[in-house]
Design an enzyme around this catalytic site. Structure first.
Site, PDB file in Angstrom:
ATOM      1  CB  CYS A  29      45.005  47.785  44.717  1.00 54.36           C
ATOM      2  SG  CYS A  29      46.234  46.593  45.201  1.00 54.36           S
ATOM      3  CB  CYS A  83      49.436  24.986  42.351  1.00 58.65           C
ATOM      4  SG  CYS A  83      48.110  26.172  42.085  1.00 58.65           S
ATOM      5  NE  ARG A 139      44.976  46.663   3.961  1.00 60.45           N
ATOM      6  CZ  ARG A 139      44.057  46.888   3.018  1.00 60.45           C
ATOM      7  NH1 ARG A 139      43.081  46.018   2.810  1.00 60.45           N
ATOM      8  NH2 ARG A 139      44.097  47.990   2.291  1.00 60.45           N
ATOM      9  CG  LEU A 148      31.011  37.959  35.936  1.00 58.37           C
ATOM     10  CD1 LEU A 148      31.791  37.408  34.759  1.00 58.37           C
ATOM     11  CD2 LEU A 148      29.658  37.286  36.047  1.00 58.37           C
ATOM     12  CG  ASP A 156      33.644  47.056  35.556  1.00 58.05           C
ATOM     13  OD1 ASP A 156      34.813  47.178  35.172  1.00 58.05           O
ATOM     14  OD2 ASP A 156      33.230  47.539  36.642  1.00 58.05           O
ATOM     15  CG  ASP A 203      39.744  47.197  40.320  1.00 58.81           C
ATOM     16  OD1 ASP A 203      39.117  46.166  40.648  1.00 58.81           O
ATOM     17  OD2 ASP A 203      39.280  48.346  40.466  1.00 58.81           O
ATOM     18  CG  ASN A 204      38.941  42.687  42.979  1.00 53.43           C
ATOM     19  OD1 ASN A 204      38.751  41.555  43.438  1.00 53.43           O
ATOM     20  ND2 ASN A 204      38.208  43.176  41.992  1.00 53.43           N
ATOM     21  NE  ARG A 206      43.130  54.082  35.317  1.00 52.46           N
ATOM     22  CZ  ARG A 206      42.387  54.920  36.041  1.00 52.46           C
ATOM     23  NH1 ARG A 206      42.381  56.217  35.757  1.00 52.46           N
ATOM     24  NH2 ARG A 206      41.646  54.504  37.028  1.00 52.46           N
ATOM     25  CB  THR A 233      37.871  39.733  40.810  1.00 52.77           C
ATOM     26  OG1 THR A 233      36.891  40.367  41.634  1.00 52.77           O
ATOM     27  CG2 THR A 233      37.233  39.371  39.481  1.00 52.77           C
TER      28      THR A 233
END
Ligand code: ZN
Length: 252
Positions: free
Chosen positions: A186, A243, A11, A107, A59, A127-128, A70, A131
């Site tokens: 967070c 930057c 497909r 990591l 992770d 989630d931070n 989730r 990282t």
């Protein structure tokens, strides 16, 4: 590709934009997914199902009961397992053709740079902010495209950065690393379960487009998704000439 693979990916192969050539590019690609949580779960599942040749899943956390609302890579029977190992099992079961490597660590530094340098494309599903910025620096340094996703409460974000393109901003152009929010805050905020699926799946789509060489990845745009109203906003984001990560000062 053997007959089994031709059937499995038929497909995709039927799509003019992908075809056998695009599918073969996916098979020869190596994708690094940083974070096996809410975003990394759907992203890695779609990348594996779609036939990416090598998936590296990193992770440093373990599976917790509060994750299961989730983080669809994990199951109640794997509570307490390293998330990378739990994810590896789920991905191997979904598609044994994919070479899955689990890195059971957050990591950083040299290990992060090495993993990024070997990747065709990197997905930031962490989630931070520490990282996130480290992954961005490593991608800019190695010239590897980065698909960045975030989801908190009902608010989702997606952005694609490609250091191989002159006009592309980097994560730091958009979110300078001054005034970083408190990481503890967070980690304890609520998040609407399918929002992580929406953003993580978009990350997989953008990564497949980059690795397979089809479509137009949304480089230089920031997509904002409000899951309360399903209002989706796409805005252009310029490169910051000053930057400190991708600008001229960074090369001095
Ligand atoms: Zn930058």
């Amino acid at each position: 590709m053997n007959d089994q693979e031709l059937l499995r990916y038929s497909r995709h192969i039927l799509l003019d934009e992908i075809g056998i050539e695009g599918q073969e590019r996916l098979r020869s690609a190596s994708v690094l997914v940083v974070g096996a949580g809410g975003l990394g779960s759907p992203a890695a599942l779609y990348l594996a199902a779609a036939g990416v040749g090598r998936l590296v899943l990193a992770d440093g956390d373990t599976v917790d009961l509060t994750n299961l609302q989730r983080q669809i890579l994990h199951t109640p029977s794997r509570i307490g397992w390293p998330k990378a190992r739990s994810g590896e099992l789920a991905l191997r079961e979904l598609n044994p053709d994919v070479d899955v490597l689990a890195i059971e660590a957050r990591l950083a530094d040299g290990a992060l740079e090495a993993a990024v340098a070997q990747a065709t494309v990197v997905l930031d599903c962490c989630d931070n902010f520490e990282t996130r910025h480290a992954v961005n620096r490593a991608c800019v340094k190695a010239g590897v495209p980065l698909v960045s996703g975030a989801a908190i409460r009902f608010d989702g974000q997606l952005a694609v950065f490609d250091p191989r393109q002159d006009h592309s901003p980097c994560y730091h152009c958009l979110f300078p690393d001054t005034d970083l929010p408190d990481p503890v805050q967070c980690a304890t905020m609520g998040v609407f379960a399918p929002l992580t699926g929406i953003i993580g799946t978009l990350q997989a789509a953008e990564a497949l487009k980059i690795a397979g060489g089809f479509g137009t990845p949304c480089v230089g745009s920031l997509l904002l998704v409000d899951a309360r109203t399903l209002e989706i906003t796409r805005m252009k984001v310029p490169r910051d000439p000053h930057c400190t990560v991708c600008g001229p000062q960074s090369r001095l």
